[in-house]
Design a protein around this motif. Structure first.
Motif, PDB file in Angstrom:
ATOM      1  N   ARG A 308       0.833  -1.210   0.000  1.00  0.00           N
ATOM      2  CA  ARG A 308       0.000   0.000   0.000  1.00  0.00           C
ATOM      3  C   ARG A 308       0.858   1.247   0.000  1.00  0.00           C
ATOM      4  O   ARG A 308       0.576   2.229  -0.673  1.00  0.00           O
ATOM      5  CB  ARG A 308      -0.911   0.001   1.233  1.00  0.00           C
ATOM      6  N   ASP A 309       1.924   1.214   0.779  1.00  0.00           N
ATOM      7  CA  ASP A 309       2.868   2.318   0.835  1.00  0.00           C
ATOM      8  C   ASP A 309       4.218   1.787   0.367  1.00  0.00           C
ATOM      9  O   ASP A 309       4.952   1.162   1.134  1.00  0.00           O
ATOM     10  CB  ASP A 309       2.967   2.869   2.262  1.00  0.00           C
ATOM     11  N   GLU A 310       4.555   2.028  -0.895  1.00  0.00           N
ATOM     12  CA  GLU A 310       5.790   1.478  -1.451  1.00  0.00           C
ATOM     13  C   GLU A 310       7.034   2.055  -0.778  1.00  0.00           C
ATOM     14  O   GLU A 310       8.088   1.438  -0.799  1.00  0.00           O
ATOM     15  CB  GLU A 310       5.847   1.723  -2.958  1.00  0.00           C
ATOM     16  N   SER A 311       6.912   3.236  -0.180  1.00  0.00           N
ATOM     17  CA  SER A 311       8.076   3.826   0.481  1.00  0.00           C
ATOM     18  C   SER A 311       8.482   3.041   1.726  1.00  0.00           C
ATOM     19  O   SER A 311       9.595   3.211   2.239  1.00  0.00           O
ATOM     20  CB  SER A 311       7.789   5.276   0.869  1.00  0.00           C
ATOM     21  N   SER A 312       7.587   2.170   2.223  1.00  0.00           N
ATOM     22  CA  SER A 312       7.902   1.388   3.423  1.00  0.00           C
ATOM     23  C   SER A 312       8.614   0.077   3.099  1.00  0.00           C
ATOM     24  O   SER A 312       8.974  -0.679   4.001  1.00  0.00           O
ATOM     25  CB  SER A 312       6.614   1.080   4.200  1.00  0.00           C
ATOM     26  N   TYR A 313       8.830  -0.204   1.806  1.00  0.00           N
ATOM     27  CA  TYR A 313       9.491  -1.460   1.429  1.00  0.00           C
ATOM     28  C   TYR A 313      10.908  -1.501   1.981  1.00  0.00           C
ATOM     29  O   TYR A 313      11.671  -0.542   1.859  1.00  0.00           O
ATOM     30  CB  TYR A 313       9.535  -1.621  -0.090  1.00  0.00           C
ATOM     31  N   ALA A 314      11.259  -2.617   2.583  1.00  0.00           N
ATOM     32  CA  ALA A 314      12.613  -2.831   3.099  1.00  0.00           C
ATOM     33  C   ALA A 314      13.115  -4.186   2.609  1.00  0.00           C
ATOM     34  O   ALA A 314      12.361  -5.162   2.549  1.00  0.00           O
ATOM     35  CB  ALA A 314      12.626  -2.790   4.624  1.00  0.00           C
ATOM     36  N   VAL A 315      14.375  -4.241   2.271  1.00  0.00           N
ATOM     37  CA  VAL A 315      14.984  -5.487   1.811  1.00  0.00           C
ATOM     38  C   VAL A 315      14.984  -6.490   2.948  1.00  0.00           C
ATOM     39  O   VAL A 315      15.228  -6.144   4.111  1.00  0.00           O
ATOM     40  CB  VAL A 315      16.420  -5.223   1.324  1.00  0.00           C
ATOM     41  N   ASP A 316      14.674  -7.731   2.640  1.00  0.00           N
ATOM     42  CA  ASP A 316      14.652  -8.806   3.629  1.00  0.00           C
ATOM     43  C   ASP A 316      16.014  -8.894   4.329  1.00  0.00           C
ATOM     44  O   ASP A 316      17.055  -9.035   3.688  1.00  0.00           O
ATOM     45  CB  ASP A 316      14.320 -10.123   2.922  1.00  0.00           C
ATOM     46  N   ALA A 317      16.012  -8.820   5.673  1.00  0.00           N
ATOM     47  CA  ALA A 317      17.265  -8.731   6.425  1.00  0.00           C
ATOM     48  C   ALA A 317      18.125  -9.982   6.261  1.00  0.00           C
ATOM     49  O   ALA A 317      19.356  -9.888   6.115  1.00  0.00           O
ATOM     50  CB  ALA A 317      16.959  -8.502   7.907  1.00  0.00           C
TER      51      ALA A 317
END
Length: 429
Positions: A308-317
Motif C-alpha cells: 500500500r505504501d511502497e516507500s515502506s518497502y525494506a529489503v529482507d534482512a
C-alpha cells in the motif's frame, strides 16, 4: 527446574499476540507446545542473546546460521506455519513496540534477559556480509555477486544438478529437473525468435547454460557477461567442450560496459534482481541502446507483491545479510512501467510462480542428499544459509508472497510501427 521451553513459548505468544504453532525444545531438555508439530530447537542461551541484541529476522538468522537454533521435523511445515502466523495476520499483527507496552510482556522480557545469561552480544557468524547502503556501483555490485556466486562450482553443481541453471525451471508433469531447465532455456529462445546468424547478449550468463543452448540449438552467436570469475571459468570450459568457441564469448564484464551492439536479442534471466530500484531505469535504457530496432528482450525476474505504501518497502534482512547482498525485488507492474519508460513495447508477461516453488524444492532435495559434501565444499554455516533460504523461498512462492515473471519486450520500432511479432504470438506454448 526444567522450565525454559514453557517460559520461551509464553514470551513469544505474548509478543505475537497469538498461539505459537510450533513446539519449543530448550537446552535444558524441556518442551512445550503441540506434540505433533515440528520443534523449534533452542540449543543454548546464546540463541537468546542473539535475539535480544537483534530482535526480529536478523537475530533469528544469526542463531540459525551459527547452529544455536534449529528445526526438528519437516522444515517446510515449520516454515509454512510460521509464514501463516505472520502473513495471514498482516497489519493486525502486534509489533514489538506495542507488545512492550504490556506490563506482562515487559516482565517476560526481563525474565528472558535473566535466562540468556551474560549480556555481551555474540559476534555475527562469519558468513554474514557487513550491511551497507544499496549503492549498486560497479564495485559494490561486483562484491555482492562474488559473495553469492564465488563459493565454488562444485557446490553449485551439487545443488543445481547437471543443467547448472540457477533460475526457475519450466515444468511438465513427470519431468526431471534437467528436462525442466532445458525446457526453460528453449522457452526463452522461442520467445526471442532466435535465428541462425543472429547476435544474442546474455546478461548475467551464469555458468553458460543459456549461451550454449542458444548457440548449439539455434545457431546464434552469443556474448555472455558475468561479474563472477568462477562462473566465467566454468562457462568457458563448457563452451570449449561443446566446440562452440567460434560462436560463444564469455566475458567478465559489467553489463553497463558492453559497447559492441547492436544485438538482435537480449536475454536477462535471474539477473535483474541485482540491479536495484535506483538503477533499474538505467538498466533498461542500457539494454535498449544495445538492441537493434525491433530487437527483443526477455527479462526473467523475481517480483514481490505491491505494498500500500511502497516507500515502506525494506529489503529482507536475512537475504541481504547472508544470500543476495544488495538484492532488491519490485512488483511486476513497476518492472513493466520502467521498461516502457526506457522505450520498450511490452508484448507478453508470463507468471511462473508455481514453477519456481517446484524448482526450489528440487534444489533443497539435492542439498540435503549431498549434505556432507556440501559442508565439505563450502562450510556448515553457508550450507545452513542455503537450506533455509531455498526452503523459505519455496514456501514464499507457494503462498504468493513473491512471484517470478518472464517479460517479453520489443525495442520500439521506427515509423512503420511494426514490432515484427506474429498476430498470435504465443506459439512458444
Amino acid at each position: 527446574m526444567q522450565d525454559a521451553a514453557p517460559r520461551l513459548k509464553g514470551l513469544v505468544e505474548q509478543l505475537l499476540g497469538a498461539p505459537l504453532p510450533l513446539r519449543v525444545r530448550a537446552w535444558d531438555g524441556s518442551e512445550a507446545g503441540p506434540p505433533a508439530a515440528p520443534a523449534l530447537v533452542v540449543r543454548n542461551r546464546r540463541a537468546l542473546r542473539r535475539l535480544l541484541w537483534k530482535p526480529g529476522e536478523l537475530g533469528l538468522a544469526r542463531a540459525w546460521v551459527s547452529g544455536d537454533l534449529g528445526i526438528e521435523g519437516d522444515l517446510y511445515t515449520a516454515l509454512d506455519l510460521i509464514s501463516g502466523l505472520v502473513w495471514e495476520r498482516g497489519e493486525d499483527a502486534r509489533g514489538l513496540g506495542a507488545a512492550l507496552r504490556d506490563p506482562e510482556v515487559r516482565a517476560a522480557v526481563r525474565g528472558l534477559v535473566r535466562m540468556a545469561g551474560l549480556p555481551l552480544p555474540p559476534a555475527p557468524p562469519p558468513e554474514e556480509v557487513r550491511r551497507r547502503r544499496h549503492l549498486h556501483t560497479r564495485r559494490t555490485d561486483r562484491s555482492a555477486i562474488s559473495h553469492h556466486y564465488d563459493v565454488g562450482n562444485d557446490f553449485y553443481a551439487l545443488v543445481l544438478g547437471p543443467s547448472m541453471v540457477y533460475s526457475c525451471a519450466y515444468w511438465r508433469e513427470g519431468g526431471t529437473l534437467e528436462e525442466a531447465q532445458r525446457d526453460k532455456l528453449e522457452l526463452v529462445c522461442r520467445k526471442l525468435a532466435l535465428k541462425p546468424g543472429q547476435r544474442l547478449l546474455d546478461v548475467g550468463c551464469g555458468w553458460g547454460s543459456m549461451a550454449v543452448h542458444a548457440a548449439r540449438d539455434h545457431g546464434v552467436r552469443v556474448v555472455g557477461v558475468t561479474l563472477s570469475q568462477e562462473q566465467a571459468a566454468y562457462a568457458r570450459k563448457r563452451v570449449a567442450e561443446e566446440g562452440l568457441t567460434d560462436r560463444v564469448e564469455i566475458r567478465v564484464q559489467d553489463y553497463r560496459d558492453v559497447a559492441d551492439g547492436p544485438y538482435d536479442a537480449i536475454s536477462s534471466i535471474g539477473m535483474a534482481e541485482h540491479v536495484g530500484a535506483e538503477r533499474y531505469l538505467e538498466y533498461a535504457e542500457t539494454l535498449g541502446r544495445l538492441l537493434a530496432p525491433g530487437g527483443r528482450l526477455l527479462n526473467h525476474q523475481i517480483g514481490r507483491r505491491p505494498q500500500r505504501d511502497e516507500s515502506s518497502y525494506a529489503v529482507d534482512a536475512f537475504i541481504d545479510a547472508y544470500v543476495f547482498p544488495d538484492g532488491e525485488l519490485a512488483p511486476v507492474g513497476t518492472t513493466v512501467a520502467l521498461l516502457e519508460r526506457a522505450g520498450f513495447e511490452v508484448r507478453d508477461v508470463e507468471a511462473l510462480r508455481e514453477h519456481y516453488a517446484l524448482t526450489l524444492r528440487r534444489w533443497v532435495a539435492n542439498l540435503e542428499a549431498g549434505w556432507s559434501r556440501a559442508v565439505r565444499f563450502t562450510g556448515v554455516g553457508r550450507a545452513r544459509v542455503w537450506r533455509l533460504y531455498m526452503a523459505a523461498s519455496a514456501v514464499a512462492f507457494e503462498r504468493n508472497q513473491i512471484g517470478v515473471n518472464q517479460v517479453l519486450a520489443v525495442k520500439t520500432p521506427g515509423a512503420s510501427g511494426s514490432a515484427g511479432m506474429p498476430l498470435r504470438a504465443r506459439t512458444w506454448n
